[in-house]
Design an enzyme around this catalytic site. Structure first.
Site, PDB file in Angstrom:
ATOM      1  N   ARG A   1      93.317  50.660  72.627  1.00  0.00           N
ATOM      2  CA  ARG A   1      93.390  50.606  74.079  1.00  0.00           C
ATOM      3  C   ARG A   1      93.701  51.967  74.702  1.00  0.00           C
ATOM      4  NH1 ARG A   1      94.488  46.284  71.412  1.00  0.00           N
ATOM      5  NH2 ARG A   1      94.379  44.183  72.281  1.00  0.00           N
TER       6      ARG A   1
ATOM      7  N   HIS B   1      85.814  48.244  61.745  1.00  0.00           N
ATOM      8  CA  HIS B   1      86.443  47.029  62.273  1.00  0.00           C
ATOM      9  C   HIS B   1      85.983  45.769  61.543  1.00  0.00           C
ATOM     10  CE1 HIS B   1      88.235  44.378  65.324  1.00  0.00           C
ATOM     11  NE2 HIS B   1      88.855  45.455  65.789  1.00  0.00           N
TER      12      HIS B   1
ATOM     13  N   ASP C   1      99.177  41.693  66.254  1.00  0.00           N
ATOM     14  CA  ASP C   1      98.209  42.671  66.761  1.00  0.00           C
ATOM     15  C   ASP C   1      98.997  43.942  67.063  1.00  0.00           C
ATOM     16  OD1 ASP C   1      95.988  43.976  67.661  1.00  0.00           O
ATOM     17  OD2 ASP C   1      95.709  42.766  69.477  1.00  0.00           O
TER      18      ASP C   1
ATOM     19  N   GLU D   1      92.884  48.246  60.680  1.00  0.00           N
ATOM     20  CA  GLU D   1      92.167  49.285  61.400  1.00  0.00           C
ATOM     21  C   GLU D   1      92.922  50.622  61.363  1.00  0.00           C
ATOM     22  OE1 GLU D   1      91.454  47.741  65.425  1.00  0.00           O
ATOM     23  OE2 GLU D   1      92.014  45.776  64.613  1.00  0.00           O
TER      24      GLU D   1
END
Length: 342
Positions: free
Chosen positions: A82, A176, A243, A307
């Site tokens: 992000r 990913h 996450d 990731e």
């Protein structure tokens, strides 16, 4: 060990044209790679009985890949993770990026690399994937040239990424793929020696950096993912599971083990080594409804993404690592996914 590289029948879609496909195989692993997004559609491990078992999530058509938002199996960029409010400063100039996770930017935006067509070229031990990203895509400045190598060596899938730009630009790439080692991911056992974890708000934007040794999501000792996710933590509830970015902020940039994940039910172990200072661990909290093989749809938590990269919103966060690539510099990332039958 020899690597066999075989062209497969191409796919086609009216939005992107013809899409090359290749199979890359050695005695232990087998990849199916698609030009769209540099997607690894299948990653298969040879089991002790000689059968091949697929360990990643995927779809059956280009249309399915273009319609899903999970970035299944793809190369993600120019910025993986992000950027808060889809804005950041570069050389004193404020960039306005695609706010595809409104109001924030995620995974390169709607024009991200997961929807781009790579050129696939066989090399001795795998494939080279090449892409040219034009100035202004998703709001990013300058042209970017990207080369990604997928190589097979023994029981390891090696991902190497190199990028260059002609204007200063935020660059943070990742591969990913979502892994499913055979049983439900809540059964998997996970271990990581990361000294820090990035805590975020409900949108995944960092708010604090905490020592893992004092945190309920600590992975220093091997833990069952299901046990971690069952904890009554706001940090889990607000994002639907795990996450979070596990962080080595003072790392020297050499290739090191970042996590080890084991499925005790199937006896498959995955070890991830990377030269990146962060590892985003994502338990597929929003996978529900994503197209799957054989016309089916995935459910939440049916795969886990590991990731490597920088931490979320690095260009706007305190610290010296902002992830800004300048002309004349080369972005480099090396990750090794190793699989064992135990």
């Amino acid at each position: 060990m020899s690597v066999k590289i075989t062209p497969l029948p191409s796919w086609e879609h009216y939005r992107v044209g013809e899409l090359a496909r290749y199979q890359v195989e050695n005695n232990h692993l087998r990849l199916e790679v698609l030009a769209l997004g540099g997607i690894v559609r299948k990653l298969e491990l040879k089991r002790p009985d000689g059968q091949w078992q697929n360990l990643v999530l995927g779809c059956d058509s280009a249309g399915d890949y273009l319609s899903q938002k999970a970035c299944l199996g793809s190369v993600v960029g120019r910025w993986a993770n992000r950027i808060a409010n889809a804005r950041c400063l570069v050389e004193g100039y404020e960039l306005e990026l695609d706010a595809n996770l409104y109001p924030h930017h995620l995974h390169g935006g709607l024009a991200g690399f997961h929807h781009k067509v790579f050129q696939l070229t066989p090399v001795e031990d795998g494939l080279k994937l090449s892409l040219w990203s034009a100035h202004g895509e998703a709001g990013f400045p300058g042209n970017l040239h990207l080369e990604v190598f997928y190589r097979l060596r023994e029981q390891s899938w090696i991902v190497e990424m190199n990028a260059e730009v002609d204007k200063p630009c935020p660059v943070n790439l990742t591969q990913h793929s979502y892994f499913n080692l055979g049983s439900h991911l809540t059964n998997y056992r996970l271990q990581s020696d990361a000294p820090y974890i990035v805590m975020t708000d409900k949108d995944g934007i960092p708010i604090t950096l905490e020592e893992t040794g004092r945190h309920p999501l600590c992975l220093t000792e091997e833990r069952a993912i299901g046990e971690m996710m069952d904890q009554p933590l706001e940090a889990l509830r607000q994002v639907g599971g795990i996450d979070h970015c596990y962080l080595w902020p003072d790392d020297d940039g050499s290739l090191k083990t970042r996590c080890v994940m084991t499925d005790p039910t199937t006896g498959i172990r995955l070890s991830v080594k990377s030269d990146q200072p962060g590892l985003q661990i994502y338990t597929g909290n929003h996978l529900g409804g994503t197209p799957a093989y054989e016309g089916k749809c995935y459910k939440h938590h049916q795969g886990i993404a590991l990731e490597p990269g920088l931490w979320p919103d690095a260009p706007n966060q305190p610290g010296h690592t902002k992830g800004i690539l300048h002309p004349g510099e080369r972005y480099h990332q090396l990750t090794q996914f190793s699989f064992d039958n135990i």
